[in-house]
Motif scaffolding. Structure first.
Motif, PDB file in Angstrom:
ATOM      1  N   ILE A  38       0.754  -1.253  -0.010  1.00  0.00           N
ATOM      2  CA  ILE A  38       0.085  -0.057  -0.079  1.00  0.00           C
ATOM      3  C   ILE A  38       0.962   1.216  -0.115  1.00  0.00           C
ATOM      4  CG2 ILE A  38      -1.447   1.306   1.480  1.00  0.00           C
ATOM      5  CD1 ILE A  38      -2.982  -1.366   2.409  1.00  0.00           C
ATOM      6  N   SER A  39       1.883   1.228   0.669  1.00  0.00           N
ATOM      7  CA  SER A  39       2.982   2.461   0.854  1.00  0.00           C
ATOM      8  C   SER A  39       3.561   2.823  -0.565  1.00  0.00           C
ATOM      9  CB  SER A  39       4.010   1.986   1.932  1.00  0.00           C
ATOM     10  OG  SER A  39       3.395   2.101   3.309  1.00  0.00           O
ATOM     11  N   GLU A  40       3.939   1.422  -1.294  1.00  0.00           N
ATOM     12  CA  GLU A  40       4.536   1.698  -2.594  1.00  0.00           C
ATOM     13  C   GLU A  40       3.493   2.071  -3.582  1.00  0.00           C
ATOM     14  OE1 GLU A  40       7.870   0.823  -3.810  1.00  0.00           O
ATOM     15  OE2 GLU A  40       8.082   1.191  -1.740  1.00  0.00           O
ATOM     16  N   THR A  41       2.214   1.733  -3.426  1.00  0.00           N
ATOM     17  CA  THR A  41       1.140   2.279  -4.378  1.00  0.00           C
ATOM     18  C   THR A  41       0.882   3.847  -3.991  1.00  0.00           C
ATOM     19  OG1 THR A  41       0.232   0.136  -4.384  1.00  0.00           O
ATOM     20  CG2 THR A  41      -1.483   2.005  -4.953  1.00  0.00           C
ATOM     21  N   THR A  42       0.993   4.190  -2.859  1.00  0.00           N
ATOM     22  CA  THR A  42       0.693   5.574  -2.219  1.00  0.00           C
ATOM     23  C   THR A  42       2.079   6.514  -2.887  1.00  0.00           C
ATOM     24  OG1 THR A  42      -0.505   5.009  -0.462  1.00  0.00           O
ATOM     25  CG2 THR A  42       0.435   7.186  -0.421  1.00  0.00           C
ATOM     26  N   ILE A  43       3.174   5.898  -2.811  1.00  0.00           N
ATOM     27  CA  ILE A  43       4.373   6.510  -3.338  1.00  0.00           C
ATOM     28  C   ILE A  43       4.363   6.870  -4.995  1.00  0.00           C
ATOM     29  CG2 ILE A  43       6.953   6.429  -3.782  1.00  0.00           C
ATOM     30  CD1 ILE A  43       6.963   5.020  -0.908  1.00  0.00           C
ATOM     31  N   ALA A  44       3.925   5.708  -5.563  1.00  0.00           N
ATOM     32  CA  ALA A  44       3.647   5.691  -6.944  1.00  0.00           C
ATOM     33  C   ALA A  44       2.663   6.911  -7.439  1.00  0.00           C
ATOM     34  CB  ALA A  44       3.278   4.413  -7.476  1.00  0.00           C
ATOM     35  N   THR A  45       1.478   6.730  -6.439  1.00  0.00           N
ATOM     36  CA  THR A  45       0.444   7.746  -6.905  1.00  0.00           C
ATOM     37  C   THR A  45       0.864   9.170  -6.625  1.00  0.00           C
ATOM     38  OG1 THR A  45      -1.238   6.122  -6.293  1.00  0.00           O
ATOM     39  CG2 THR A  45      -1.905   8.232  -6.326  1.00  0.00           C
ATOM     40  N   SER A  46       1.689   9.393  -5.595  1.00  0.00           N
ATOM     41  CA  SER A  46       2.108  10.705  -5.457  1.00  0.00           C
ATOM     42  C   SER A  46       3.188  11.052  -6.549  1.00  0.00           C
ATOM     43  CB  SER A  46       3.142  10.778  -4.132  1.00  0.00           C
ATOM     44  OG  SER A  46       2.189  10.429  -2.940  1.00  0.00           O
ATOM     45  N   GLU A  47       4.005  10.266  -6.995  1.00  0.00           N
ATOM     46  CA  GLU A  47       4.946  10.637  -7.949  1.00  0.00           C
ATOM     47  C   GLU A  47       4.012  10.932  -9.334  1.00  0.00           C
ATOM     48  OE1 GLU A  47       7.235   6.960  -8.198  1.00  0.00           O
ATOM     49  OE2 GLU A  47       8.555   7.793  -6.765  1.00  0.00           O
ATOM     50  N   THR A  48       2.879  10.282  -9.451  1.00  0.00           N
ATOM     51  CA  THR A  48       2.395  10.493 -10.763  1.00  0.00           C
ATOM     52  C   THR A  48       1.432  11.946 -10.652  1.00  0.00           C
ATOM     53  OG1 THR A  48       1.625   8.207 -10.876  1.00  0.00           O
ATOM     54  CG2 THR A  48       0.311   9.711 -12.166  1.00  0.00           C
ATOM     55  N   THR A  49       0.961  12.329  -9.401  1.00  0.00           N
ATOM     56  CA  THR A  49       0.463  13.513  -9.084  1.00  0.00           C
ATOM     57  C   THR A  49       1.505  14.503  -9.394  1.00  0.00           C
ATOM     58  OG1 THR A  49      -0.910  12.566  -7.434  1.00  0.00           O
ATOM     59  CG2 THR A  49      -0.992  14.888  -7.390  1.00  0.00           C
ATOM     60  N   ILE A  50       2.761  14.431  -8.752  1.00  0.00           N
ATOM     61  CA  ILE A  50       3.789  15.374  -9.033  1.00  0.00           C
ATOM     62  C   ILE A  50       4.070  15.630 -10.609  1.00  0.00           C
ATOM     63  CG2 ILE A  50       6.083  15.850  -8.671  1.00  0.00           C
ATOM     64  CD1 ILE A  50       5.810  14.691  -5.945  1.00  0.00           C
ATOM     65  N   ALA A  51       3.883  14.420 -11.170  1.00  0.00           N
ATOM     66  CA  ALA A  51       4.452  14.449 -12.671  1.00  0.00           C
ATOM     67  C   ALA A  51       3.278  15.442 -13.378  1.00  0.00           C
ATOM     68  CB  ALA A  51       4.658  13.219 -13.149  1.00  0.00           C
ATOM     69  N   THR A  52       1.800  15.006 -12.946  1.00  0.00           N
ATOM     70  CA  THR A  52       0.743  15.805 -13.599  1.00  0.00           C
ATOM     71  C   THR A  52       1.025  17.472 -13.296  1.00  0.00           C
ATOM     72  OG1 THR A  52      -0.362  13.759 -13.396  1.00  0.00           O
ATOM     73  CG2 THR A  52      -1.731  15.941 -13.747  1.00  0.00           C
ATOM     74  N   SER A  53       1.296  17.451 -11.944  1.00  0.00           N
ATOM     75  CA  SER A  53       1.578  18.825 -11.791  1.00  0.00           C
ATOM     76  C   SER A  53       2.612  19.670 -12.493  1.00  0.00           C
ATOM     77  CB  SER A  53       1.666  18.826 -10.095  1.00  0.00           C
ATOM     78  OG  SER A  53       0.698  18.671  -9.131  1.00  0.00           O
ATOM     79  N   GLU A  54       3.579  18.872 -12.732  1.00  0.00           N
ATOM     80  CA  GLU A  54       4.426  19.694 -13.528  1.00  0.00           C
ATOM     81  C   GLU A  54       4.189  19.833 -15.040  1.00  0.00           C
ATOM     82  OE1 GLU A  54       7.569  16.786 -12.502  1.00  0.00           O
ATOM     83  OE2 GLU A  54       8.262  17.673 -10.971  1.00  0.00           O
ATOM     84  N   THR A  55       3.595  18.713 -15.562  1.00  0.00           N
ATOM     85  CA  THR A  55       2.883  19.042 -16.986  1.00  0.00           C
ATOM     86  C   THR A  55       2.071  20.220 -16.777  1.00  0.00           C
ATOM     87  OG1 THR A  55       3.030  16.841 -17.246  1.00  0.00           O
ATOM     88  CG2 THR A  55       1.800  17.834 -18.640  1.00  0.00           C
ATOM     89  N   THR A  56       1.104  20.164 -15.936  1.00  0.00           N
ATOM     90  CA  THR A  56       0.291  21.432 -15.637  1.00  0.00           C
ATOM     91  C   THR A  56       0.904  22.639 -15.740  1.00  0.00           C
ATOM     92  OG1 THR A  56      -1.571  20.067 -14.864  1.00  0.00           O
ATOM     93  CG2 THR A  56      -1.547  22.294 -14.526  1.00  0.00           C
ATOM     94  N   ILE A  57       1.977  22.865 -14.913  1.00  0.00           N
ATOM     95  CA  ILE A  57       2.970  23.977 -14.799  1.00  0.00           C
ATOM     96  C   ILE A  57       3.477  24.433 -15.875  1.00  0.00           C
ATOM     97  CG2 ILE A  57       4.902  25.108 -13.847  1.00  0.00           C
ATOM     98  CD1 ILE A  57       4.240  23.679 -11.166  1.00  0.00           C
ATOM     99  N   ALA A  58       4.228  23.357 -16.778  1.00  0.00           N
ATOM    100  CA  ALA A  58       4.464  23.507 -18.285  1.00  0.00           C
ATOM    101  C   ALA A  58       3.609  24.121 -19.200  1.00  0.00           C
ATOM    102  CB  ALA A  58       5.337  22.279 -18.627  1.00  0.00           C
ATOM    103  N   THR A  59       2.264  23.494 -19.188  1.00  0.00           N
ATOM    104  CA  THR A  59       1.503  23.791 -19.894  1.00  0.00           C
ATOM    105  C   THR A  59       1.121  25.100 -19.716  1.00  0.00           C
ATOM    106  OG1 THR A  59       0.580  21.554 -20.274  1.00  0.00           O
ATOM    107  CG2 THR A  59      -0.728  23.166 -21.143  1.00  0.00           C
ATOM    108  N   SER A  60       0.820  25.605 -18.533  1.00  0.00           N
ATOM    109  CA  SER A  60       0.650  27.137 -18.158  1.00  0.00           C
ATOM    110  C   SER A  60       1.412  28.142 -18.674  1.00  0.00           C
ATOM    111  CB  SER A  60       0.175  26.993 -16.666  1.00  0.00           C
ATOM    112  OG  SER A  60      -0.794  26.319 -16.244  1.00  0.00           O
TER     113      SER A  60
END
Length: 88
Positions: A49-71
């Motif tokens: 579960i911790s590993e899944t949570t970490i992976a989800t957090s990393e995906t969220t960070i990547a999505t945020s970075e993409t959103t920032i770049a797009t903005s």
């Protein structure tokens, strides 16, 4: 059939009690082993579960970075519009 002496009877009873105590100790050992196995399985699940949570957090960070770049690209385009909808 020969009869037992009192000391032989007492020795037999003591032996029987020792056997029962041994059986109880074995049952406790088996229960402890089962609890340990359950604990290990629970820890493995918690780790997964911790590993899944970490992976989800990393995906969220990547999505945020993409959103920032797009903005940033959109902001640059708004400030410096290009002919034919092309960015520099």
């Amino acid at each position: 059939m020969r009869s037992c002496s009192v000391s032989e009877a007492i020795a037999f009873v003591i032996s029987a009690i020792a056997f029962v105590i041994s059986a109880i100790a074995f049952a406790i050992s088996e229960t402890t082993f089962a609890i340990s196995a359950t604990t290990i399985a629970t820890l493995a699940i918690a780790f997964a579960i911790s590993e899944t949570t970490i992976a989800t957090s990393e995906t969220t960070i990547a999505t945020s970075e993409t959103t920032i770049a797009t903005s940033a690209i959109a902001a640059a385009y708004c400030v410096h519009p290009q002919p034919n909808n092309r960015l520099i």
